[in-house]
Structures are given as structure tokens and as C-alpha cells.
Design an enzyme around this catalytic site. Structure first.
Site, PDB file in Angstrom:
ATOM      1  CB  SER A 182      15.420 -15.507  14.979  1.00 56.61           C
ATOM      2  OG  SER A 182      16.243 -16.611  15.252  1.00 56.61           O
ATOM      3  CG  HIS A 237      19.309 -13.760  18.144  1.00 60.42           C
ATOM      4  ND1 HIS A 237      19.693 -14.020  16.853  1.00 60.42           N
ATOM      5  CD2 HIS A 237      18.077 -14.317  18.286  1.00 60.42           C
ATOM      6  CE1 HIS A 237      18.753 -14.724  16.248  1.00 60.42           C
ATOM      7  NE2 HIS A 237      17.758 -14.908  17.091  1.00 60.42           N
ATOM      8  CG  ASP A 269      22.716 -13.164  15.673  1.00 54.90           C
ATOM      9  OD1 ASP A 269      22.630 -14.219  16.342  1.00 54.90           O
ATOM     10  OD2 ASP A 269      21.709 -12.536  15.287  1.00 54.90           O
TER      11      ASP A 269
END
Length: 501
Positions: free
Chosen positions: A216, A469, A441
Site C-alpha cells: 500500500s 487490498h 483493490d
């Protein structure tokens, strides 16, 4: 913009043998910082983490990488030794955010963070970036003040000038508290500085090149490292990428559309089951959810602890559950309860998102650090015309989320001007960098992974078809093999590899 983190809730693992220490790599130390690059680390068993499994240390870093005279900060580092006893080297990790604790992630489960094959072969390193957790940290509000900031229902009607003025006042108070309570570090809480810190960690750990697995926001940190130090890139995997070239406004817009898409996928799955509180087609169920949000916005639900669940908090609960398909059943329970006038289950999701416990205590400073990084990394230079266009696009593409997405940019009241730039990162000269993207995602939409892999001169894209995610260690053997073969053996995946569920 929403945070994106890799969450773990797994107990500590069994003991590993102590890692061997290597001499610091002082070659290439920036002028004036040679002593910091050459510091010897004092490792000791970590307090309260696991019997014999981990060792911890504190690394001293400069507050200002442009001026060694400004002072220093502390970086908290945790290490789990390679279980096979013959480590390839160090594997640094970052779970996202910005503001998530890499220390906590490794302390809870190194194999969850990096997979058992990697934890066998590497000394796995978790660290709290500057401003985060156990490192020299951003501090703003106490628990009660944070509750008020996050959960108090605005007195004014949503979307009015009075509503915006009220939110702006709250943001000013929060920013002022951060400035007053953080010891002067706010101007230096940037991804550029954190990436330079990561090179310091590489050096003091004794590694000539950086091996890294970032999730991320951790992909932006890793890409920034590659931009600054392409010749020191070892094996980098960036999972759930952020596009470094897009503006803060574009990030928020794309995320809104991504969460709407994930919400529709959740709703279709919910309708296929027997316990879904909605009925009809996916469109009809989404309309029912929109009605629920509007009703809660008009008449907030009171939780057992006295907090009021308004539409903003209910939307936070929804977003929190959409990070992982494993949380969809919990979202169903929260929405079912909300339809029955009950708020507690939704608040459990919201509290998870904000790292708040049942006693109203916040276990980390991720919310404060998230704000600090984003307000310094993203220039606030968006025109009103661009804002209006973004609002219209969100209303068209994410109609369920749209009424509760647009608000007042909290960075407009941050006490220091941003120093970050939004630009393409090529990292010319770097070794292959593997970028993993998941097709639905919601937090870091797939298009960003495609874009980052194309920007990087040595970028290699691996696609996971699926929900949720990030892609690695999510049960997809194709993705896991591609990541592990690269990090373990240096085998570069085929660019464009697509892995189905």
C-alpha cells in the site's frame, strides 16, 4: 484520502535463533552523516513481544537530512532472525498507511507479513518510520479529544457553508495540537525523509543493497527509495501500489470509485447468501444501502457507550470491511444491526480502522501520522474547477459513497507547507522491481499498479485477479510463488503475469 494498511492479528510465533550482526555499510554515506551510517546497533530481546523470537534496537537518524546540526530522532526496529540459520540478508517491510507500525506487524507475525518461506530465509525487519509508533512520533490529541474529533456529529447541515466552517475549525484545532505536542518534527515527516531513513537502516544492518517488501503506502516509500538510491536497490516488491504521479485530489477520486466497485462486489456476494439484510438486484440493494446511510445521517444511532453513529462513521465501518473479503460477513452483521437501530457492530469496525479499543484508548498514532505525512507529501494546489469536476465524477461513478466522501481538506489548515512533489518515478539503473496489483483493490486501485510498473524503468507487473487490498499472502499460490521466487532466488516474474483466484 484513506489509509491503506496490511493488518495482522496473529499471536507471536515460536522462537528463532539470534541473528548474526554484520558490520555497517558506510560506503556512500551522505556528507555529515558518516557517524550515523557507522553506528553500531545494540540488539536486545524485545519487551513483551515473544520469548526469544525477536530482538529489538533503536537507530539514531537525523531530523533533517539536509542539515546534521538540527538534531536527531529515534527509529524503533524489530528483527526476527531467519529460521534456517543462514540468512540471505535483511528484508525490510512496511505495512502501509502512512502511519501503520511495521514494528507491530512483525511482532504479531512475521510469517503473516512476509510468508513462512521468506521468514525462513531472511532476517525480517520491521520498523516504525519517523513520526510513527515507537519511533519519535507525531502526537496530537488524547483519547477523549480524538473521540470528539472523529465521532462528534456536526451541528450544521451537511454541505452548507456553516458545516464546512465547523469542520475547518475542527481541523485547525487538530493541526494546532499536532504542532504543539510533536516536539517540532512535523516539517520533517515526509516520505522523502523516511526513504532516506530506510537507506540508513540498510547501512547499519550491514546490507550493501536493500531488499524490501512494501504494501500500500509502503509502495510509495519503496518507489521513493528507488528514485533516490537506484544503485542500492536489491530485490524490491511493491504490493498494492500508489501511483506517485497523481495528485491528492485524484487519489481521493480514484479511491471513492474503487470503494464503490468493491461495495458492489460485496453486495452481489451478500445477496447470494441467506443472511443478507438487502434484497433484489445489486442496484436495488445499493439503493437500500443509500437509504440506510441517509437515514443514519438524519437520525444518528446511539451505541451502548454513548457515541452516535452518523453516516460518516457508518461509511468508515463499510470502508474498513472492504479492505479484505474475509471481513464481508462482519459487514453484513454491521449493516443488519444498523437497519435494526443498533450501532455497536458498526463501531467495532470503525474502531478497528482507527486502532481504538473498547475503553476509548488508541493503541497507536496511525491517524495522526497519516495526516502528517499526507499533508507534507501532497501539494495543495488544486483549482476549484478541478474540485468541482472531481465531485461530479464521484457522484457519477460512486453514487452510494459520494454524499459522504467530499468534505473539507484537512491539509488546508496544516501548519507547514507541503514539500513533496507528485511526479513519475523511473528509478533508472535499479534492479528489477516487482509491482503486484489486485484487480478490484479498493484502497489502491489496480490502475495505480499498472501505472507504477510502467513508470519504473525496471518495473515488472504481476496481477492478482480478485477482491481486497494487496495481493501477496492472500491465498493465491501464483502470486505467492512469483513474489517468493524473486525475493529468494532473484527469479524475475514474467512482466504482465496474471494470476487468477
Amino acid at each position: 484520502m484513506l489509509s491503506g494498511c496490511l493488518y495482522a492479528a496473529i499471536p507471536p510465533e515460536s522462537a528463532a535463533s539470534p541473528a548474526a550482526s554484520r558490520e555497517p555499510d558506510v560506503d556512500g554515506a551522505p556528507a555529515g552523516f558518516e557517524d550515523l551510517y557507522g553506528q553500531q546497533l545494540d540488539w536486545s530481546p524485545c519487551s513483551g513481544v515473544g520469548s526469544g523470537s525477536f530482538d529489538c534496537t533503536t537507530v539514531t537518524a537525523p531530523l533533517d537530512w539536509n542539515d546534521p546540526s538540527v538534531g536527531t530522532i529515534d527509529l524503533a526496529v524489530i528483527r526476527r532472525a531467519a529460521t534456517n540459520g543462514d540468512a540471505i540478508g535483511s528484508l525490510l517491510t512496511n505495512p502501509g498507511g502512512p502511519g501503520a507500525s511495521g514494528y507491530d506487524l512483525i511482532a504479531k507475525s512475521a510469517s503473516y507479513a512476509v510468508g513462512s518461506a521468506l521468514s525462513d530465509a531472511y532476517d525480517v525487519i520491521g520498523f516504525d518510520p519517523r513520526g510513527v509508533g515507537r519511533s519519535t512520533a507525531v502526537r496530537c490529541f488524547d483519547g477523549a479529544q480524538m473521540d470528539s474529533y472523529l465521532f462528534d456529529i456536526p451541528r450544521s447541515m451537511r454541505g452548507t457553508d456553516a458545516w464546512r466552517t465547523e469542520l475547518t475549525g475542527r481541523n485547525k484545532a487538530f493541526a494546532a495540537a499536532c504542532d504543539a505536542n510533536s516536539g517540532g518534527i512535523l516539517p520533517y515527516i515526509t516520505t522523502d525523509n523516511a526513504a532516506r531513513d530506510m537507506d540508513l537502516l540498510r547501512a547499519v544492518l550491514g546490507d550493501a543493497k536493500l531488499n524490501y517488501l512494501g504494501y500500500s503506502y509502503g509502495t510509495f516509500l519503496g518507489a521513493t527509495y528507488a528514485k533516490l538510491f537506484p544503485e542500492r536497490v536489491g530485490r524490491l516488491v511493491l504490493d498494492g501500489a500508489i501511483d506517485p504521479s497523481v495528485s491528492g485530489l485524484d487519489v481521493g477520486t480514484t479511491q471513492a470509485i474503487g470503494f464503490e466497485s468493491a461495495l458492489r462486489a460485496y453486495m452481489a456476494d451478500c445477496l447470494a447468501g441467506s443472511s443478507c439484510p438487502f434484497s433484489g438486484t445489486t442496484d436495488q440493494a445499493m439503493a437500500g444501502l443509500a437509504t440506510l446511510l441517509a437515514n443514519v445521517d438524519a437520525r444518528p444511532l446511539k451505541a451502548s457507550d454513548g457515541r452516535l453513529l452518523g453516516a460518516d462513521s457508518l461509511m468508515t465501518a463499510i470502508v474498513a470491511a472492504l479492505y479484505s473479503q474475509d471481513s464481508w460477513s462482519f459487514l453484513t452483521s454491521a449493516l443488519s444491526d444498523a437497519l435494526s437501530g443498533k450501532a455497536d457492530t458498526a463501531f467495532r469496525l470503525t474502531d478497528f480502522y482507527y486502532a481504538r479499543d473498547g475503553a476509548g484508548m488508541y493503541s497507536d498514532n496511525s491517524t495522526e501520522a497519516f495526516r502528517a505525512y499526507n499533508c507534507m507529501d501532497y501539494p495543495v494546489d488544486t483549482s476549484q474547477a478541478d474540485k468541482d469536476a472531481a465531485t461530479a465524477l464521484i457522484a457519477q461513478k460512486a453514487p452510494t459513497i459520494a454524499p459522504y466522501w467530499d468534505g473539507v481538506d484537512p491539509c488546508e489548515t496544516w501548519p507547514y507547507p507541503p514539500t513533496g512533489v507528485r511526479e513519475r518515478i523511473t528509478a533508472d539503473g535499479a534492479a528489477p522491481i516487482v509491482v503486484v496489483g489486485t484487480t478490484n483493490d479498493p484502497a489502491t486501485p489496480y490502475a495505480w499498479s499498472v501505472s507504477l510498473a510502467q513508470q519504473l524503468s525496471s518495473g515488472v507487473l504481476v496481477t492478482r485477479e480478485g477482491e481486497g487490498h494487496t495481493g501477496y499472502n492472500k491465498g493465491n499460490s501464483c502470486v505467492d510463488a512469483a513474489v517468493e521466487d524473486y525475493l529468494l532466488d532473484g527469479t524475475v516474474p514474467q512482466n504482465g503475469l496474471t494470476c487468477s483466484e
